[in-house]
Design a protein around this motif. Structure first.
Motif, PDB file in Angstrom:
ATOM      1  N   MET A   1       0.634  -1.101  -0.148  1.00 49.37           N
ATOM      2  CA  MET A   1      -0.156   0.152  -0.073  1.00 49.37           C
ATOM      3  C   MET A   1       0.698   1.323   0.078  1.00 49.37           C
ATOM      4  SD  MET A   1      -3.531  -0.191   0.349  1.00 49.37           S
ATOM      5  CE  MET A   1      -4.228   1.123   1.532  1.00 49.37           C
ATOM      6  N   VAL A   2       1.910   1.342   0.818  1.00 47.40           N
ATOM      7  CA  VAL A   2       2.811   2.614   1.037  1.00 47.40           C
ATOM      8  C   VAL A   2       3.537   2.707  -0.364  1.00 47.40           C
ATOM      9  CG1 VAL A   2       4.870   3.513   2.264  1.00 47.40           C
ATOM     10  CG2 VAL A   2       2.824   2.503   3.508  1.00 47.40           C
ATOM     11  N   SER A   3       4.015   1.577  -0.670  1.00 49.11           N
ATOM     12  CA  SER A   3       4.994   1.514  -1.764  1.00 49.11           C
ATOM     13  C   SER A   3       4.079   2.054  -3.201  1.00 49.11           C
ATOM     14  CB  SER A   3       5.600   0.149  -2.251  1.00 49.11           C
ATOM     15  OG  SER A   3       6.309  -0.148  -1.299  1.00 49.11           O
ATOM     16  N   LYS A   4       3.128   1.570  -3.199  1.00 49.01           N
ATOM     17  CA  LYS A   4       1.933   1.881  -4.601  1.00 49.01           C
ATOM     18  C   LYS A   4       1.477   3.238  -4.342  1.00 49.01           C
ATOM     19  CE  LYS A   4      -1.998   0.313  -7.136  1.00 49.01           C
ATOM     20  NZ  LYS A   4      -1.008   0.380  -8.586  1.00 49.01           N
ATOM     21  N   PHE A   5       0.857   3.658  -3.179  1.00 47.32           N
ATOM     22  CA  PHE A   5       0.187   4.799  -3.145  1.00 47.32           C
ATOM     23  C   PHE A   5       0.955   5.998  -2.381  1.00 47.32           C
ATOM     24  CE2 PHE A   5      -3.127   1.532  -3.156  1.00 47.32           C
ATOM     25  CZ  PHE A   5      -3.810   2.003  -4.416  1.00 47.32           C
ATOM     26  N   GLY A   6       1.892   5.764  -1.603  1.00 48.53           N
ATOM     27  CA  GLY A   6       2.583   6.803  -0.615  1.00 48.53           C
ATOM     28  C   GLY A   6       1.857   6.806   0.424  1.00 48.53           C
ATOM     29  N   VAL A   7       2.695   7.500   1.461  1.00 48.98           N
ATOM     30  CA  VAL A   7       1.965   7.555   2.670  1.00 48.98           C
ATOM     31  C   VAL A   7       0.768   8.542   2.725  1.00 48.98           C
ATOM     32  CG1 VAL A   7       2.644   8.239   5.210  1.00 48.98           C
ATOM     33  CG2 VAL A   7       4.342   7.429   3.527  1.00 48.98           C
TER      34      VAL A   7
ATOM     35  N   ALA B   1       6.746   3.138   8.825  1.00 47.73           N
ATOM     36  CA  ALA B   1       8.104   4.126   8.654  1.00 47.73           C
ATOM     37  C   ALA B   1       9.205   3.141   8.148  1.00 47.73           C
ATOM     38  CB  ALA B   1       8.288   4.357  10.200  1.00 47.73           C
ATOM     39  N   SER B   2       9.271   1.793   8.548  1.00 46.25           N
ATOM     40  CA  SER B   2      10.163   0.799   7.948  1.00 46.25           C
ATOM     41  C   SER B   2      10.216   0.903   6.404  1.00 46.25           C
ATOM     42  CB  SER B   2       9.781  -0.547   8.628  1.00 46.25           C
ATOM     43  OG  SER B   2      10.192  -0.478   9.978  1.00 46.25           O
ATOM     44  N   THR B   3       8.794   0.955   5.831  1.00 43.59           N
ATOM     45  CA  THR B   3       8.732   0.702   4.455  1.00 43.59           C
ATOM     46  C   THR B   3       9.438   1.944   3.723  1.00 43.59           C
ATOM     47  OG1 THR B   3       6.823  -0.275   4.825  1.00 43.59           O
ATOM     48  CG2 THR B   3       7.091   0.642   2.408  1.00 43.59           C
ATOM     49  N   LEU B   4       9.312   3.318   4.465  1.00 42.38           N
ATOM     50  CA  LEU B   4       9.787   4.399   4.226  1.00 42.38           C
ATOM     51  C   LEU B   4      11.299   4.305   4.136  1.00 42.38           C
ATOM     52  CD1 LEU B   4       6.998   6.672   5.587  1.00 42.38           C
ATOM     53  CD2 LEU B   4       7.356   6.287   3.172  1.00 42.38           C
ATOM     54  N   ARG B   5      12.182   3.498   4.781  1.00 41.67           N
ATOM     55  CA  ARG B   5      13.429   3.418   4.849  1.00 41.67           C
ATOM     56  C   ARG B   5      14.191   2.333   4.548  1.00 41.67           C
ATOM     57  NH1 ARG B   5      15.164   1.244   9.771  1.00 41.67           N
ATOM     58  NH2 ARG B   5      13.498   0.765  11.075  1.00 41.67           N
ATOM     59  N   LEU B   6      13.378   1.361   4.094  1.00 42.77           N
ATOM     60  CA  LEU B   6      14.300   0.227   3.708  1.00 42.77           C
ATOM     61  C   LEU B   6      13.625  -0.449   2.244  1.00 42.77           C
ATOM     62  CD1 LEU B   6      13.456  -1.971   7.046  1.00 42.77           C
ATOM     63  CD2 LEU B   6      15.645  -1.075   6.367  1.00 42.77           C
ATOM     64  N   ASP B   7      14.730  -1.244   1.802  1.00 43.10           N
ATOM     65  CA  ASP B   7      14.402  -1.845   0.326  1.00 43.10           C
ATOM     66  C   ASP B   7      12.661  -2.596   0.551  1.00 43.10           C
ATOM     67  OD1 ASP B   7      14.999  -5.003   0.328  1.00 43.10           O
ATOM     68  OD2 ASP B   7      16.429  -3.892   1.486  1.00 43.10           O
ATOM     69  N   PHE B   8      12.090  -3.264  -0.427  1.00 40.25           N
ATOM     70  CA  PHE B   8      10.786  -3.570  -0.512  1.00 40.25           C
ATOM     71  C   PHE B   8      10.782  -5.033   0.287  1.00 40.25           C
ATOM     72  CE2 PHE B   8       7.571  -6.429  -2.266  1.00 40.25           C
ATOM     73  CZ  PHE B   8       6.487  -5.447  -2.368  1.00 40.25           C
ATOM     74  N   ASP B   9      11.944  -5.923  -0.140  1.00 38.90           N
ATOM     75  CA  ASP B   9      11.968  -7.017   0.713  1.00 38.90           C
ATOM     76  C   ASP B   9      12.230  -7.090   1.983  1.00 38.90           C
ATOM     77  OD1 ASP B   9      10.914  -8.925  -1.767  1.00 38.90           O
ATOM     78  OD2 ASP B   9      12.954  -8.382  -2.624  1.00 38.90           O
TER      79      ASP B   9
ATOM     80  N   LYS C   1      13.764  -0.592 -11.994  1.00 39.41           N
ATOM     81  CA  LYS C   1      14.941   0.034 -11.612  1.00 39.41           C
ATOM     82  C   LYS C   1      14.580   1.671 -11.271  1.00 39.41           C
ATOM     83  CE  LYS C   1      19.703   0.253 -12.700  1.00 39.41           C
ATOM     84  NZ  LYS C   1      20.848   0.134 -13.289  1.00 39.41           N
ATOM     85  N   GLY C   2      15.340   1.973 -10.259  1.00 37.01           N
ATOM     86  CA  GLY C   2      15.198   3.551 -10.010  1.00 37.01           C
ATOM     87  C   GLY C   2      13.731   3.975  -9.124  1.00 37.01           C
ATOM     88  N   PHE C   3      12.791   3.021  -8.549  1.00 32.23           N
ATOM     89  CA  PHE C   3      11.682   3.106  -8.093  1.00 32.23           C
ATOM     90  C   PHE C   3      11.887   4.027  -6.859  1.00 32.23           C
ATOM     91  CE2 PHE C   3       9.029   1.749  -4.231  1.00 32.23           C
ATOM     92  CZ  PHE C   3       8.027   2.395  -4.597  1.00 32.23           C
ATOM     93  N   LYS C   4      10.887   4.839  -6.713  1.00 34.26           N
ATOM     94  CA  LYS C   4      10.940   5.781  -5.558  1.00 34.26           C
ATOM     95  C   LYS C   4       9.219   5.876  -5.143  1.00 34.26           C
ATOM     96  CE  LYS C   4      14.489   9.028  -6.240  1.00 34.26           C
ATOM     97  NZ  LYS C   4      15.413   8.239  -7.181  1.00 34.26           N
ATOM     98  N   ILE C   5       9.236   5.750  -3.616  1.00 34.23           N
ATOM     99  CA  ILE C   5       7.776   5.860  -3.103  1.00 34.23           C
ATOM    100  C   ILE C   5       7.266   6.932  -3.390  1.00 34.23           C
ATOM    101  CG2 ILE C   5       6.404   5.780  -0.972  1.00 34.23           C
ATOM    102  CD1 ILE C   5       8.350   3.781   0.160  1.00 34.23           C
ATOM    103  N   PRO C   6       5.909   6.953  -3.974  1.00 33.91           N
ATOM    104  CA  PRO C   6       5.100   8.438  -4.421  1.00 33.91           C
ATOM    105  C   PRO C   6       5.055   9.176  -3.432  1.00 33.91           C
ATOM    106  CG  PRO C   6       4.194   6.342  -5.170  1.00 33.91           C
ATOM    107  CD  PRO C   6       5.117   5.782  -4.149  1.00 33.91           C
ATOM    108  N   GLY C   7       5.460  10.510  -3.463  1.00 30.00           N
ATOM    109  CA  GLY C   7       5.281  11.298  -2.293  1.00 30.00           C
ATOM    110  C   GLY C   7       6.505  11.811  -1.554  1.00 30.00           C
ATOM    111  N   GLY C   8       7.572  10.714  -1.723  1.00 34.10           N
ATOM    112  CA  GLY C   8       8.576  10.693  -1.001  1.00 34.10           C
ATOM    113  C   GLY C   8       8.787   9.501   0.107  1.00 34.10           C
ATOM    114  N   ASP C   9      10.123   9.482   0.713  1.00 34.17           N
ATOM    115  CA  ASP C   9      10.293   8.569   1.892  1.00 34.17           C
ATOM    116  C   ASP C   9      10.650   9.511   3.188  1.00 34.17           C
ATOM    117  OD1 ASP C   9      12.984   9.455   1.654  1.00 34.17           O
ATOM    118  OD2 ASP C   9      13.522   7.709   0.626  1.00 34.17           O
TER     119      ASP C   9
END
Length: 530
Positions: A155-161, A260-268, A216-224
């Motif tokens: 959810m966080v990765s797709k839509f952002g916080v 918060a962990s999703t915003l600072r770690l890689d997906f897996d 490659k180069g993925f960034k969470i929408p809206g920022g981490d």
């Protein structure tokens, strides 16, 4: 009975996997793990000859979510370790599905909540039927849990916080239209056939589909977390959660931790944190209590306290005696369910005022766009504001909601009970008088029952059904069916003075008073009460 995930490949090499597990719904249990594992193995083995995959359901719902009964049995220690491995296996299967190298579409025919929506999030595209049956979301927080199948991280990765934080913390359920508007599904269809056509069309148009976090180069929408506004939002959520929960329900805080962990770690790595945090909640007393409550509510709504051998019934015409606060609310709820209503009072003016209550509520619905003027008129036309007893003739249910006076209620029963249709039911909305006492003048005490509504009736979901000494099982079943017909939750309770809920609450208050009498500091009592 053995469940299946049927596997059908069409002439375009598109595979449709139809989930049809052994129980009444598809659920994330050991059977699911086996069937999904076999399916992913086959999809990978045949990958070169597949154009894409559609995940669909043979049930009336898409997928019900986790195995709550199974989760309730988990105790600290070995059970937790086994569940940890099971959860990682579920996640690994979904990870393999989304990294198949082929487009994967969820075809959502009904409710996809919790684990069901987590499967949808692992797909690359979501098509749903525009139907009332469709609901999507991650409501695990209401069970004292968090989405443990990758839901928080995806959810966080797709839509952002900004877009995902409140649906996760509040467990929001979205109907088809709202899900589309919020991006939680991508397309709507009018029926199953159109849904499958749209799913296949998308697969053909997107042969290289991948989820954004695998690009490659993925960034969470809206920022981490490095973005000040996002960091402030996470910090600001903490006091908001504590204001609501007093820190007594750990799930929302732990959901925030995983966000918060999703915003600072890689997906897996974030997925692994989500699993650890999910497992930590399974043995929390608050989670066990909320899961038990959920199962008990399902039991009630499924007719757990309704006599089993009696056929379902529907009320066609209901008479309501007394057009005051309770009577007018019962009239509204009944008319909204399509039941013909006779709302009787001692004066035409009082009866008209009672009907006007429904008109006021309906006008609000029209103003909010939730009802048309024609629909409003149709509901209002079902209510007859009456003073003449003859208007009650032929009612299959009469509910008395007059002043709490035994003599008055006895008089009304003697006078108006003959207006009932043959084998009609007489219900009393009393909250302070025993039903057995009120049934004394009845010619058919076996058809006399208590039906207690809560105020305001249009908002309160509960109805208490009270069985007198002579009330029959058939009458109980019919009162239960009527309560569900008007979309209320019926509970069957003992014949005693006062509402059941009031008796429970009074016990709580009495305990506090006794603690005070015994010399406990009032501040301590107040804090314990919270």
């Amino acid at each position: 009975m053995t469940g299946t995930f049927s596997y059908q490949k069409d002439s375009d090499n598109i595979v449709t996997v139809t989930m049809d597990m052994a129980g009444p719904v598809n659920a994330m249990n050991d059977e699911y793990l086996k069937l999904m594992g076999e399916t992913v193995d086959r999809l990978e083995a045949e990958g070169d000859s597949i154009a894409g995959v559609i995940i669909s359901s043979a049930k009336s719902s898409f997928f019900a979510g986790g195995d709550i009964k199974g989760m309730l049995t988990i105790e600290p220690g070995d059970d937790e370790r086994a569940m940890f491995e099971t959860n990682l296996s579920i996640k690994a299967q979904l990870r393999r599905l989304e990294k198949l190298g082929k487009p994967v579409v969820a075809a959502i025919n009904g409710a996809a909540l919790g684990g069901g929506y987590e499967i949808c999030l692992a797909c690359h595209y979501r098509v749903a039927i525009d139907s009332k049956a469709v609901q999507v979301g991650l409501p695990e927080v209401s069970l004292g849990l968090l989405p443990g199948g990758g839901g928080v991280v995806r959810m966080v990765s797709k839509f952002g916080v900004e877009r995902s934080i409140m649906p996760l913390l509040e467990g929001t359920r979205f109907n088809a239209q709202k899900a589309l508007a919020n991006g939680f599904i991508d397309e709507l269809a009018s029926d199953v056939n159109e849904m499958m056509v749209k799913a296949k069309a998308w697969i053909k148009a997107n042969p290289e589909a991948r989820n954004p976090w695998d690009v490659k180069g993925f960034k969470i929408p809206g920022g981490d977390l490095r973005k000040p506004a996002i960091s402030q939002m996470i910090q600001g959520a903490n006091p908001m959660i504590f204001q609501k929960s007093k820190g007594l329900v750990p799930a929302p805080i732990k959901i925030l931790d995983v966000i918060a962990s999703t915003l600072r770690l890689d997906f897996d790595t974030a997925q692994l944190v989500e699993t650890r945090t999910f497992i930590s909640l399974l043995t929390e007393p608050s989670a066990k209590n909320l899961m038990t409550f959920f199962l008990q509510m399902n039991q009630v709504n499924g007719g757990g306290s309704r006599p089993k051998a009696i056929a379902k019934s529907k009320v066609k015409k209901v008479g309501i005696l007394g057009a005051g606060m309770m009577g007018q609310g019962i009239a509204y709820a009944s008319a909204m369910a399509g039941i013909e209503v006779v709302l009787k009072d001692i004066s035409q003016d009082a009866a008209d005022k009672g009907k006007a209550y429904t008109e006021k509520l309906l006008s609000k619905r029209v103003a909010k766009g939730r009802m048309s003027e024609e629909q409003k008129a149709a509901v209002l036309n079902l209510i007859t504001a009456a003073v003449d007893a003859e208007d009650l003739r032929g009612c299959d249910l009469i509910i008395e909601a007059v002043f709490e006076n035994v003599d008055l209620k006895h008089h009304i029963t003697k006078e108006l009970e003959p207006m009932l249709a043959e084998n009609g039911v007489w219900g009393s909305n009393t909250s302070t008088l025993p039903i057995t006492l009120l049934a004394e003048p009845s010619l058919k005490p076996e058809n006399f029952i208590g039906i207690h509504f809560f105020s305001p009736v249009d908002k309160m979901p509960l109805v208490e059904i009270i069985v007198g000494d002579k009330t029959s099982d058939e009458t109980l079943a019919r009162a239960f069916d009527y309560s569900q017909q008007i979309k209320k939750t019926p509970i069957v309770v003992n014949d005693s003075r006062g509402f059941f809920t009031s008796r429970v609450f009074a016990t709580y208050i009495d305990e506090g008073a006794l603690l005070l009498e015994e010399g406990v500091d009032p501040v301590v009592i107040e804090n314990l009460g919270k």
